[in-house]
Design a protein around this motif. Structure first.
Motif, PDB file in Angstrom:
ATOM      1  N   LEU A 106      35.347   9.343 -28.502  1.00 48.15           N
ATOM      2  CA  LEU A 106      34.235  10.284 -28.517  1.00 48.15           C
ATOM      3  C   LEU A 106      33.597  10.345 -27.129  1.00 48.15           C
ATOM      4  N   SER A 107      33.086  11.510 -26.786  1.00 47.43           N
ATOM      5  CA  SER A 107      32.413  11.697 -25.501  1.00 47.43           C
ATOM      6  C   SER A 107      31.029  12.277 -25.726  1.00 47.43           C
ATOM      7  N   CYS A 108      30.144  11.988 -24.787  1.00 45.22           N
ATOM      8  CA  CYS A 108      28.781  12.499 -24.845  1.00 45.22           C
ATOM      9  C   CYS A 108      28.366  12.875 -23.428  1.00 45.22           C
ATOM     10  N   ARG A 109      28.188  14.158 -23.206  1.00 43.37           N
ATOM     11  CA  ARG A 109      27.792  14.656 -21.884  1.00 43.37           C
ATOM     12  C   ARG A 109      26.285  14.843 -21.906  1.00 43.37           C
ATOM     13  N   THR A 122      28.323  10.865 -18.467  1.00 40.05           N
ATOM     14  CA  THR A 122      29.079  10.874 -19.713  1.00 40.05           C
ATOM     15  C   THR A 122      29.198   9.488 -20.319  1.00 40.05           C
ATOM     16  N   LEU A 123      28.996   9.431 -21.615  1.00 42.45           N
ATOM     17  CA  LEU A 123      29.127   8.224 -22.424  1.00 42.45           C
ATOM     18  C   LEU A 123      30.353   8.377 -23.312  1.00 42.45           C
ATOM     19  N   TYR A 124      31.051   7.265 -23.558  1.00 44.32           N
ATOM     20  CA  TYR A 124      32.253   7.303 -24.377  1.00 44.32           C
ATOM     21  C   TYR A 124      32.171   6.241 -25.482  1.00 44.32           C
ATOM     22  N   LEU A 125      32.938   6.490 -26.535  1.00 43.64           N
ATOM     23  CA  LEU A 125      33.136   5.485 -27.576  1.00 43.64           C
ATOM     24  C   LEU A 125      34.571   5.593 -28.060  1.00 43.64           C
ATOM     25  N   ARG A 126      35.323   4.541 -27.839  1.00 43.31           N
ATOM     26  CA  ARG A 126      36.687   4.467 -28.329  1.00 43.31           C
ATOM     27  C   ARG A 126      36.652   3.732 -29.664  1.00 43.31           C
ATOM     28  N   LEU A 127      37.158   4.379 -30.693  1.00 45.36           N
ATOM     29  CA  LEU A 127      37.219   3.784 -32.029  1.00 45.36           C
ATOM     30  C   LEU A 127      38.676   3.578 -32.402  1.00 45.36           C
ATOM     31  N   ASN A 128      39.049   2.330 -32.664  1.00 48.43           N
ATOM     32  CA  ASN A 128      40.416   1.993 -33.051  1.00 48.43           C
ATOM     33  C   ASN A 128      40.472   1.583 -34.512  1.00 48.43           C
ATOM     34  N   ARG A 129      41.664   1.624 -35.048  1.00 44.51           N
ATOM     35  CA  ARG A 129      41.897   1.191 -36.440  1.00 44.51           C
ATOM     36  C   ARG A 129      40.854   1.802 -37.370  1.00 44.51           C
ATOM     37  N   LEU A 130      40.722   3.106 -37.276  1.00 49.47           N
ATOM     38  CA  LEU A 130      39.717   3.806 -38.070  1.00 49.47           C
ATOM     39  C   LEU A 130      40.001   3.674 -39.559  1.00 49.47           C
ATOM     40  N   GLN A 131      38.916   3.578 -40.331  1.00 48.74           N
ATOM     41  CA  GLN A 131      38.983   3.441 -41.773  1.00 48.74           C
ATOM     42  C   GLN A 131      38.140   4.523 -42.439  1.00 48.74           C
ATOM     43  N   PRO A 132      38.376   4.826 -43.691  1.00 46.58           N
ATOM     44  CA  PRO A 132      37.587   5.873 -44.367  1.00 46.58           C
ATOM     45  C   PRO A 132      36.075   5.647 -44.265  1.00 46.58           C
ATOM     46  N   GLU A 133      35.639   4.404 -44.239  1.00 49.98           N
ATOM     47  CA  GLU A 133      34.199   4.133 -44.143  1.00 49.98           C
ATOM     48  C   GLU A 133      33.626   4.458 -42.772  1.00 49.98           C
ATOM     49  N   ASP A 134      34.482   4.785 -41.808  1.00 49.31           N
ATOM     50  CA  ASP A 134      34.012   5.244 -40.507  1.00 49.31           C
ATOM     51  C   ASP A 134      33.689   6.742 -40.504  1.00 49.31           C
ATOM     52  N   THR A 135      33.986   7.411 -41.576  1.00 49.07           N
ATOM     53  CA  THR A 135      33.704   8.839 -41.679  1.00 49.07           C
ATOM     54  C   THR A 135      32.213   9.090 -41.542  1.00 49.07           C
ATOM     55  N   GLY A 136      31.877  10.058 -40.689  1.00 51.83           N
ATOM     56  CA  GLY A 136      30.477  10.378 -40.495  1.00 51.83           C
ATOM     57  C   GLY A 136      30.278  11.298 -39.308  1.00 51.83           C
ATOM     58  N   LEU A 137      29.048  11.649 -39.087  1.00 49.74           N
ATOM     59  CA  LEU A 137      28.666  12.487 -37.953  1.00 49.74           C
ATOM     60  C   LEU A 137      28.124  11.558 -36.870  1.00 49.74           C
ATOM     61  N   TYR A 138      28.786  11.557 -35.715  1.00 49.42           N
ATOM     62  CA  TYR A 138      28.469  10.625 -34.643  1.00 49.42           C
ATOM     63  C   TYR A 138      27.616  11.306 -33.575  1.00 49.42           C
ATOM     64  N   TYR A 139      26.535  10.628 -33.210  1.00 49.02           N
ATOM     65  CA  TYR A 139      25.604  11.120 -32.203  1.00 49.02           C
ATOM     66  C   TYR A 139      25.458  10.098 -31.080  1.00 49.02           C
ATOM     67  N   CYS A 140      25.124  10.584 -29.900  1.00 50.94           N
ATOM     68  CA  CYS A 140      24.680   9.654 -28.864  1.00 50.94           C
ATOM     69  C   CYS A 140      23.184   9.871 -28.648  1.00 50.94           C
ATOM     70  N   THR A 141      22.518   8.834 -28.234  1.00 50.87           N
ATOM     71  CA  THR A 141      21.083   8.915 -28.018  1.00 50.87           C
ATOM     72  C   THR A 141      20.663   7.925 -26.949  1.00 50.87           C
ATOM     73  N   LYS A 142      19.461   8.059 -26.478  1.00 50.27           N
ATOM     74  CA  LYS A 142      18.925   7.152 -25.471  1.00 50.27           C
ATOM     75  C   LYS A 142      18.377   5.896 -26.133  1.00 50.27           C
ATOM     76  N   GLY A 143      18.516   4.782 -25.430  1.00 50.25           N
ATOM     77  CA  GLY A 143      17.906   3.556 -25.922  1.00 50.25           C
ATOM     78  C   GLY A 143      18.904   2.494 -26.307  1.00 50.25           C
ATOM     79  N   LEU A 144      18.388   1.300 -26.553  1.00 48.44           N
ATOM     80  CA  LEU A 144      19.182   0.132 -26.925  1.00 48.44           C
ATOM     81  C   LEU A 144      19.024  -0.151 -28.410  1.00 48.44           C
ATOM     82  N   LYS A 145      20.151  -0.150 -29.130  1.00 48.28           N
ATOM     83  CA  LYS A 145      20.159  -0.454 -30.563  1.00 48.28           C
ATOM     84  C   LYS A 145      19.142   0.404 -31.302  1.00 48.28           C
ATOM     85  N   THR A 146      19.151   1.670 -31.001  1.00 49.04           N
ATOM     86  CA  THR A 146      18.235   2.605 -31.604  1.00 49.04           C
ATOM     87  C   THR A 146      18.998   3.657 -32.409  1.00 49.04           C
TER      88      THR A 146
END
Length: 119
Positions: free
Chosen positions: A20-23, A80-104
């Motif tokens: 995933l990428s986030c510009r 740009t921010l990235y997230l590499r997701l490996n060995r994806l599983q059905p429970e990873d299904t969802g809408l992915y967002y990037c946001t500012k902050g730590l563990k937010t």
């Protein structure tokens, strides 16, 4: 005004990978902690991963749900921010967002990118 555009989601089979990428724009990206969060059906918003402004090992944080099979990174020169997701599983299904902050989990700045894991 801070804005982000997420991309890279899609429909994949269990066991496959996605990046995933986030510009980002409108703020000092290189000076900002960044996070990935996801909206999972029936579970609301869930924090996934964070990275410090400088990035690199020791400055990455992962939720237990993705630890060991994902990698967050950033290219400050490209805002740009990235997230590499490996060995994806059905429970990873969802809408992915990037946001500012730590563990937010917000505020959400973009429209998100849909990840669907299904056989």
């Amino acid at each position: 005004e801070a804005q982000v555009v997420e991309s890279g989601g899609g429909l994949v089979q269990p066991g496959e990978s996605l990046t995933l990428s986030c510009r980002a724009s409108g703020f000092l990206f290189g000076a900002t902690y960044m996070s990935w969060v996801r909206r999972v059906p029936g579970k609301g918003l869930e924090w996934v991963s964070s990275i410090s402004p400088s990035g690199g090992r020791g400055n990455e944080y992962y939720s237990d749900s993705v630890k060991g099979r994902s990698a967050i990174s950033r290219d400050n020169s490209k805002y740009t921010l990235y997230l590499r997701l490996n060995r994806l599983q059905p429970e990873d299904t969802g809408l992915y967002y990037c946001t500012k902050g730590l563990k937010t989990v917000g505020p959400l700045l973009g429209q998100g990118t849909q990840v669907t894991v299904s056989s």
